[in-house]
Scaffold this active site. Structure first.
Site, PDB file in Angstrom:
ATOM      1  N   CYS A 287       0.829  -1.201   0.000  1.00  0.00           N
ATOM      2  CA  CYS A 287       0.000   0.000   0.000  1.00  0.00           C
ATOM      3  C   CYS A 287       0.868   1.257   0.000  1.00  0.00           C
ATOM      4  CB  CYS A 287      -0.944   0.035   1.185  1.00  0.00           C
ATOM      5  SG  CYS A 287      -1.995  -1.409   1.367  1.00  0.00           S
TER       6      CYS A 287
ATOM      7  N   ARG B 262       4.925  -0.576  -4.711  1.00  0.00           N
ATOM      8  CA  ARG B 262       4.615  -1.224  -3.450  1.00  0.00           C
ATOM      9  C   ARG B 262       3.510  -2.271  -3.585  1.00  0.00           C
ATOM     10  NH1 ARG B 262       6.701   1.690   0.896  1.00  0.00           N
ATOM     11  NH2 ARG B 262       5.102   0.960   2.343  1.00  0.00           N
TER      12      ARG B 262
ATOM     13  N   TRP C 275      -3.780  -2.511  -1.118  1.00  0.00           N
ATOM     14  CA  TRP C 275      -3.632  -3.940  -1.401  1.00  0.00           C
ATOM     15  C   TRP C 275      -4.556  -4.653  -0.433  1.00  0.00           C
ATOM     16  CZ3 TRP C 275       0.170  -8.099   0.343  1.00  0.00           C
ATOM     17  CH2 TRP C 275       0.230  -9.129  -0.584  1.00  0.00           C
TER      18      TRP C 275
ATOM     19  N   ASN D 179      -2.395   2.389   6.146  1.00  0.00           N
ATOM     20  CA  ASN D 179      -1.583   1.202   5.847  1.00  0.00           C
ATOM     21  C   ASN D 179      -1.463   0.396   7.129  1.00  0.00           C
ATOM     22  OD1 ASN D 179      -1.183   2.098   3.277  1.00  0.00           O
ATOM     23  ND2 ASN D 179       0.970   2.656   3.555  1.00  0.00           N
ATOM     24  N   GLY D 180      -1.550  -0.926   7.018  1.00  0.00           N
ATOM     25  CA  GLY D 180      -1.423  -1.781   8.194  1.00  0.00           C
ATOM     26  C   GLY D 180      -2.687  -2.585   8.426  1.00  0.00           C
TER      27      GLY D 180
ATOM     28  N   GLU E  94      17.210 -18.617  -4.769  1.00  0.00           N
ATOM     29  CA  GLU E  94      16.918 -17.293  -5.295  1.00  0.00           C
ATOM     30  C   GLU E  94      16.526 -17.361  -6.767  1.00  0.00           C
ATOM     31  OE1 GLU E  94      16.435 -13.115  -5.485  1.00  0.00           O
ATOM     32  OE2 GLU E  94      16.279 -14.649  -3.932  1.00  0.00           O
TER      33      GLU E  94
ATOM     34  N   LYS F 239      12.941 -15.922  -8.168  1.00  0.00           N
ATOM     35  CA  LYS F 239      12.847 -14.907  -9.216  1.00  0.00           C
ATOM     36  C   LYS F 239      11.910 -15.355 -10.331  1.00  0.00           C
ATOM     37  CE  LYS F 239      14.870 -11.536  -7.759  1.00  0.00           C
ATOM     38  NZ  LYS F 239      14.215 -11.979  -6.544  1.00  0.00           N
TER      39      LYS F 239
ATOM     40  N   GLU G  42       8.064 -15.571  -9.077  1.00  0.00           N
ATOM     41  CA  GLU G  42       7.381 -14.362  -8.647  1.00  0.00           C
ATOM     42  C   GLU G  42       7.066 -13.411  -9.781  1.00  0.00           C
ATOM     43  OE1 GLU G  42       9.563 -12.071  -5.743  1.00  0.00           O
ATOM     44  OE2 GLU G  42      11.431 -12.207  -6.852  1.00  0.00           O
TER      45      GLU G  42
ATOM     46  N   HIS H  21      14.938 -38.530  -2.726  1.00  0.00           N
ATOM     47  CA  HIS H  21      14.075 -38.739  -1.561  1.00  0.00           C
ATOM     48  C   HIS H  21      12.634 -38.304  -1.849  1.00  0.00           C
ATOM     49  CE1 HIS H  21      17.339 -39.965   1.044  1.00  0.00           C
ATOM     50  NE2 HIS H  21      18.058 -38.946   0.579  1.00  0.00           N
TER      51      HIS H  21
ATOM     52  N   LYS I  87       6.207  -4.644  -2.672  1.00  0.00           N
ATOM     53  CA  LYS I  87       7.646  -4.462  -2.477  1.00  0.00           C
ATOM     54  C   LYS I  87       8.034  -4.586  -1.015  1.00  0.00           C
ATOM     55  CE  LYS I  87      11.854  -3.415  -3.674  1.00  0.00           C
ATOM     56  NZ  LYS I  87      12.654  -4.431  -4.383  1.00  0.00           N
TER      57      LYS I  87
END
Length: 608
Positions: free
Chosen positions: A2, A27, A75, A101-102, A481, A485, A488, A504, A603
């Site tokens: 947000c 964001r 968001w 926000n929150g 990583e 990448k 996402e 396994h 973000k």
């Protein structure tokens, strides 16, 4: 996640609000809205979808006159994305407007109480509770009403507030969600992050927990929760607005990948003097370094992956036991934090909610804390005992690249510093390590310039459904990583596995044509990993190998090989990750995805 902006001054507010929200698009959000005082009433416009919808709805702000206003990109948490659930939110008679926000954790209890008092709710959000609660406590004094609300709400919040009968003022409040204020030439501003207001001022104030700010066109006044006025020191932002713009690149992510050589150099150079490593901001004497018995590295997402690499590097060089923890798990598992423990919190934004909570858990236990962050003045930077900054500059793309690379550099330096002080490496060995570190920026640039070859390969796998990354040791950390990448930003299912774990269970998922990316940068593990490559190859996998230039044997097994320059085995992550970043980027481009703003992601994750 947000974004909040606010402005009060001598110019029209709406265009400034829209401009600020545009700078905060990275964001992550699903709806947007603004509220502006027009001289008589607070006018509000909001819409689901991208910010351009709101801009078109208001003719770039022209249809909403007024010199005081607040804006928000949302968001969804409480309530699905919709025009009604978008911020700002009003109280009952539209005399108070709030952006938030929150998360208000006790909103259900508060909502029930307010409804019993006759309040009617229009949305499904927790934020609307704040607007009605402000109205409930408001007796003509905004500061007193805000303080009352702060005493009753639980959770995290950054708030921007307009009161209709105080038209010359905007109020801002903060608890556990980032918020800054600034004073520009034509007025005062609030924002969730620096890029939103950098066009208007370089002088900002970072708001601490449970602080309130009253903004007028020409003044800023700060108060604590007891309504006592306090003094605050400003911070000057050194980087230029151009650093937060694309600069001719198609996407921020591509621009930021190409900024990695400079970011690595900027993070390295201040800490190297000749053949010595000097981390002045570490704030630890040699005796204190020698007294460290255990290190926890606590982080989320890509920052967590740098911690996995750092575990191998610190244990290998400094011989200190290291545990790498997901911040979201660390805070709830009652960790054993005994004397001699150092807790390292890694975060790009310095505002990651779970990481910040883990930091506070560690401080409450009385152990030493160290932040590795990119944002000066962020919450983790301020609250940790000491901080190592990663000089990556602003990172706008949701998928981190240069912040990840600079976090690795900070962790390498920390490992080498501890290793030398504790007598685990000699001065000559340290000089060799430093030489290899200094070569990294040029080697990264060399790999970035090989993008055409990687782009051609990526175009072959635009329709892939499943991709697996495998490696051993540091290579497993690189695989984590590389996999993140890809998934996402391209939305292709991808997983990373320690190569020895394939048999396994995971190898049952390999079928004809499945892409397996094998990372082989640790010479002593070549044969082991190549055995795993043969296993998947025999089951029909198409093999991509990322390996060192001297490992030509990989070509006998892999269908496609990407070579990285030679460096110390501890530092190979910094090089091997580059082609994996490029691969993910070009797959995403080829699939038509929104590279900089992938779906459902933000973000900076400032709520749990």
């Amino acid at each position: 996640m947000c974004g909040i902006v606010g402005y009060i001054g001598t110019e029209q507010a709406a265009p400034i609000l829209l401009d600020g929200l545009e700078k905060l698009e990275y964001r992550g959000y699903d709806s947007a809205g603004i509220a502006v005082f027009d001289g008589e009433n607070i006018q509000m416009k909001k819409s689901i979808g991208r910010l351009k919808v709101l801009s078109e709805l208001t003719h770039d702000g022209a249809t909403m006159p007024g010199i005081a206003g607040i804006g928000h990109t949302r968001w969804a948490t409480h309530g699905a994305p919709s025009d009604v659930n978008a911020h700002p939110h009003f109280n009952g008679d539209a005399s108070i407007a709030v952006v938030h926000n929150g998360i208000i954790e006790n909103y259900g209890k508060l909502k029930k109480k307010l409804m019993s008092k006759g309040c009617e709710f229009r949305s499904e959000t927790d934020t609307e509770v704040v607007a009605h609660l402000l109205d409930y406590y408001y007796k003509g004094d905004p500061l007193a009403a805000i303080a009352h609300v702060m005493h009753h709400v639980e959770g995290s919040y950054a708030l921007g507030i307009l009161f209709q009968d105080h038209p010359g003022e905007i109020y801002a409040v903060r608890k556990d969600s980032p918020l800054i204020v600034g004073k520009g030439k034509t007025g005062s501003l609030i924002a969730s992050d620096v890029p939103a207001i950098l066009k208007y001022t370089r002088t900002v104030y970072f708001i601490e927990n449970e602080e309130i700010v009253r903004l007028t066109a020409d003044s800023l006044n700060f108060y604590n929760i007891d309504e006592e006025e306090i003094e605050k020191e400003p911070t000057t932002i050194e980087w230029d607005i151009s650093a937060a713009e694309k600069g001719g690149y198609e996407h921020f992510m591509l621009k930021e990948m190409y900024e990695q050589p400079k970011a690595v150099t900027d993070t390295l150079n201040p800490r190297i003097r000749g053949n010595q490593i000097l981390i002045e901001e570490l704030g630890m004497t040699d005796e204190e370094i020698r007294s460290v018995k255990k290190i926890f590295i606590v982080a989320c997402g890509s920052a967590y992956h740098t911690g996995v690499t750092a575990k191998y590097v610190i244990e290998g060089l400094a011989r200190i036991p290291v545990e790498v923890e997901l911040a979201s798990e660390f805070r709830y598992r009652n960790p054993i934090l005994s004397e001699g423990t150092l807790v390292v919190i890694v975060s790009q934004s310095g505002e990651t909610a779970d990481s910040l909570a883990a930091l506070r858990e560690a401080k409450a236990a009385g152990v030493r804390t160290l932040g590795i962050v990119n944002v000066v003045g962020s919450s983790i930077a301020r609250e940790a005992d000491n901080v190592i900054y990663t000089w990556a500059g602003p990172e706008i793309a949701v998928a981190t690249t240069k912040a990840y690379s600079t976090q690795l550099i900070a962790e390498y330096l920390l490992a080498l510093k501890f290793a030398r002080v504790r007598g685990q490496i000699t001065e000559d060995e340290l000089a060799d390590y430093i030489r290899d570190l200094k070569r990294l920026p040029q080697q990264i640039e060399l790999l970035l310039n090989n993008k055409t070859k990687i782009q051609r390969f990526a175009n072959r796998y635009l329709a892939a459904r499943d991709v697996f990354f495998i490696g051993r040791g540091v290579d497993y950390a690189i695989s984590l990583e590389g996999s993140l990448k890809l998934k996402e930003i391209s939305y292709i299912h991808s997983e990373a596995y320690a190569a020895g774990e394939l048999k396994h269970g995971t190898i049952s998922l390999i079928e004809e044509g499945t892409l397996v990316a094998a990372v082989l940068t640790q010479e002593e593990l070549y044969k082991k990993t190549m055995s795993n490559m043969v296993e998947v190859k025999s089951r029909g996998a198409f093999l991509l190998a990322v390996t060192n230039t001297d490992n030509v044997e990989a070509e006998k097994i892999a269908d496609y090989v990407i070579y990285i320059p030679k460096t110390n085995p501890y530092f190979t992550n910094s090089l091997a990750v580059i082609p994996l970043q490029l691969f993910a980027y070009y797959v995403s481009i080829g699939r038509g995805c929104d590279v900089d703003k992938p779906r459902n992601l933000a973000k900076s994750v400032t709520v749990e």
